[in-house]
Scaffold this active site. Structure first.
Site, PDB file in Angstrom:
ATOM      1  N   HIS A  95      45.971  39.176  28.148  1.00 53.71           N
ATOM      2  CA  HIS A  95      46.820  38.199  29.117  1.00 53.71           C
ATOM      3  C   HIS A  95      47.586  37.525  28.113  1.00 53.71           C
ATOM      4  O   HIS A  95      47.069  36.813  27.208  1.00 53.71           O
ATOM      5  CB  HIS A  95      45.705  37.255  29.603  1.00 53.71           C
ATOM      6  CG  HIS A  95      44.974  37.785  30.539  1.00 53.71           C
ATOM      7  ND1 HIS A  95      45.467  37.537  31.972  1.00 53.71           N
ATOM      8  CD2 HIS A  95      44.054  38.448  30.863  1.00 53.71           C
ATOM      9  CE1 HIS A  95      44.494  38.047  33.009  1.00 53.71           C
ATOM     10  NE2 HIS A  95      43.909  38.730  32.260  1.00 53.71           N
ATOM     11  N   ALA A 148      43.197  43.410  37.940  1.00 56.60           N
ATOM     12  CA  ALA A 148      42.219  44.580  37.532  1.00 56.60           C
ATOM     13  C   ALA A 148      40.860  44.468  38.247  1.00 56.60           C
ATOM     14  O   ALA A 148      40.360  43.280  38.446  1.00 56.60           O
ATOM     15  CB  ALA A 148      42.101  44.685  35.916  1.00 56.60           C
ATOM     16  N   SER A 165      39.072  37.100  39.481  1.00 51.93           N
ATOM     17  CA  SER A 165      40.469  36.475  39.585  1.00 51.93           C
ATOM     18  C   SER A 165      40.923  36.385  41.113  1.00 51.93           C
ATOM     19  O   SER A 165      40.272  36.547  42.004  1.00 51.93           O
ATOM     20  CB  SER A 165      41.415  37.093  38.659  1.00 51.93           C
ATOM     21  OG  SER A 165      41.946  38.189  38.964  1.00 51.93           O
ATOM     22  N   ASN A 223      38.031  50.978  37.370  1.00 48.32           N
ATOM     23  CA  ASN A 223      36.946  51.752  36.859  1.00 48.32           C
ATOM     24  C   ASN A 223      35.834  51.544  38.098  1.00 48.32           C
ATOM     25  O   ASN A 223      36.258  50.584  39.175  1.00 48.32           O
ATOM     26  CB  ASN A 223      36.260  50.787  35.749  1.00 48.32           C
ATOM     27  CG  ASN A 223      35.973  49.354  35.914  1.00 48.32           C
ATOM     28  OD1 ASN A 223      36.942  48.448  36.024  1.00 48.32           O
ATOM     29  ND2 ASN A 223      34.723  49.167  36.607  1.00 48.32           N
ATOM     30  N   HIS A 259      36.142  46.568  28.638  1.00 47.33           N
ATOM     31  CA  HIS A 259      37.326  45.900  28.847  1.00 47.33           C
ATOM     32  C   HIS A 259      38.415  46.522  28.442  1.00 47.33           C
ATOM     33  O   HIS A 259      39.442  46.833  28.809  1.00 47.33           O
ATOM     34  CB  HIS A 259      37.411  44.441  28.069  1.00 47.33           C
ATOM     35  CG  HIS A 259      38.521  43.541  28.453  1.00 47.33           C
ATOM     36  ND1 HIS A 259      38.821  43.010  29.815  1.00 47.33           N
ATOM     37  CD2 HIS A 259      39.323  43.092  27.751  1.00 47.33           C
ATOM     38  CE1 HIS A 259      39.934  42.647  29.781  1.00 47.33           C
ATOM     39  NE2 HIS A 259      40.448  42.532  28.504  1.00 47.33           N
TER      40      HIS A 259
HETATM   41  N1  HPA Z   1      33.900  44.137  37.743  1.00 41.24           N
HETATM   42  C1  HPA Z   1      34.337  42.963  37.672  1.00 41.24           C
HETATM   43  N2  HPA Z   1      35.637  42.789  37.268  1.00 41.24           N
HETATM   44  C2  HPA Z   1      36.266  43.768  36.987  1.00 41.24           C
HETATM   45  C3  HPA Z   1      35.972  44.946  37.095  1.00 41.24           C
HETATM   46  C4  HPA Z   1      34.514  45.201  37.420  1.00 41.24           C
HETATM   47  O1  HPA Z   1      34.004  46.283  37.237  1.00 41.24           O
HETATM   48  N3  HPA Z   1      37.039  45.782  36.497  1.00 41.24           N
HETATM   49  C5  HPA Z   1      37.830  45.094  36.313  1.00 41.24           C
HETATM   50  N4  HPA Z   1      37.737  43.732  36.598  1.00 41.24           N
END
Ligand code: HPA
Length: 265
Positions: free
Chosen positions: A56, A108, A202, A225, A237
């Site tokens: 970020h 994400a 978020s 993912n 991450h």
């Molecule tokens: N869980 C919560 N927040 C996220 C994930 C997840 O698997 N992947 C990216 N942000």
């Protein structure tokens, strides 16, 4: 209230963006597509919280796409950094003050609906606020949330996606969790039972704030993912950032054609 005030300098006020875009983890790079580009650090606006999360960047970019004035926030803040929901939504109030009426929120997210595939995008059709936090606490009351994510903007994105021939654009419900830890497999099963298709930390507070201010909202989740327990591997991450980076180009192509069309509807 001290956590909801901000000061915008004239050097930023002179830009009159119609559309605002918030880029989530690993989704930087859109600013390079802007014409007449000018950028500022978040710190240029007193009272705008700054992120501590890798991926970020903490920059505000102004410019045009197909003649439409745009502001792009590269980076955002989250509850899990210790900010309140109201502080998290400060950027949206800044955008509104600058004149933004259409807000595009990206993030994400982890997959909860096992029919979805990583690396693809999901239009947010609705959300589950499981944090029980709201940016409107102590402020606007009883805001209708029947259509937080604009049906017109979603239809437009689907049409653009068919036209640009990009890969599958899913549509589904995003569950907002506090974090900062990822979910357990039992929590992912719970979220599916509750009707979620994706999960993240978020976007929802910004969307709630934007609706309270009368803005139109588009929410886009990059499915980085499988949620915990849906695949054999642990979550990282680094993987989230990497998959986001690869999927970003596809979103940017879509937005380049969709943004000029958004201001027409
Ligand atoms: N869980 C919560 N927040 C996220 C994930 C997840 O698997 N992947 C990216 N942000």
């Amino acid at each position: 209230m001290s956590d909801s005030t901000f000061e915008i300098p004239n050097s930023i006020k002179k830009h009159h963006p119609q559309v605002g875009l918030v880029l989530g983890s690993g989704l930087g790079g859109f600013a390079e597509l802007l014409e007449n580009h000018e950028s500022f650090d978040f710190s240029a606006i007193k009272g705008l919280p700054e992120s501590t999360v890798p991926g970020h960047e903490g920059k505000l970019h102004f410019g045009t796409i197909g003649g439409v004035n745009l502001v792009v926030a590269q980076g955002r803040v989250h509850l899990y950094e210790g900010w309140t929901a109201k502080e998290v939504a400060t950027g949206v109030r800044v955008f509104h003050e600058l004149g933004v009426s259409t807000l595009i929120l990206t993030n994400a997210a982890g997959i909860v609906n096992a029919n979805f595939k990583p690396g693809q995008w999901m239009l947010m059709s609705d959300h589950l606020n499981l944090t029980r936090q709201s940016p409107l606490t102590g402020e606007a009351r009883f805001i209708d949330q029947t259509h937080v994510y604009s049906p017109q903007l979603r239809e437009l994105m689907k049409a653009e996606s068919r036209e640009t021939g990009s890969s599958r654009l899913y549509e589904g419900v995003y569950a907002w969790m506090n974090g900062p830890e990822y979910e357990t497999p039992a929590e992912i099963r719970m979220l599916r039972t509750l009707g979620a298709d994706a999960v993240g930390m978020s976007t929802v507070p910004e969307a709630i704030q934007a609706r309270a201010l009368g803005m139109r909202v588009l929410g886009m989740s990059c499915l980085t993912n499988y949620g915990a327990g849906l695949s054999g591997s642990p979550l990282s991450h680094g993987e989230v950032i990497e998959v986001g980076r690869d999927a970003a180009a596809e979103l940017f192509t879509l937005l380049e054609s969709a943004i000029p069309a958004m201001v027409e509807i």
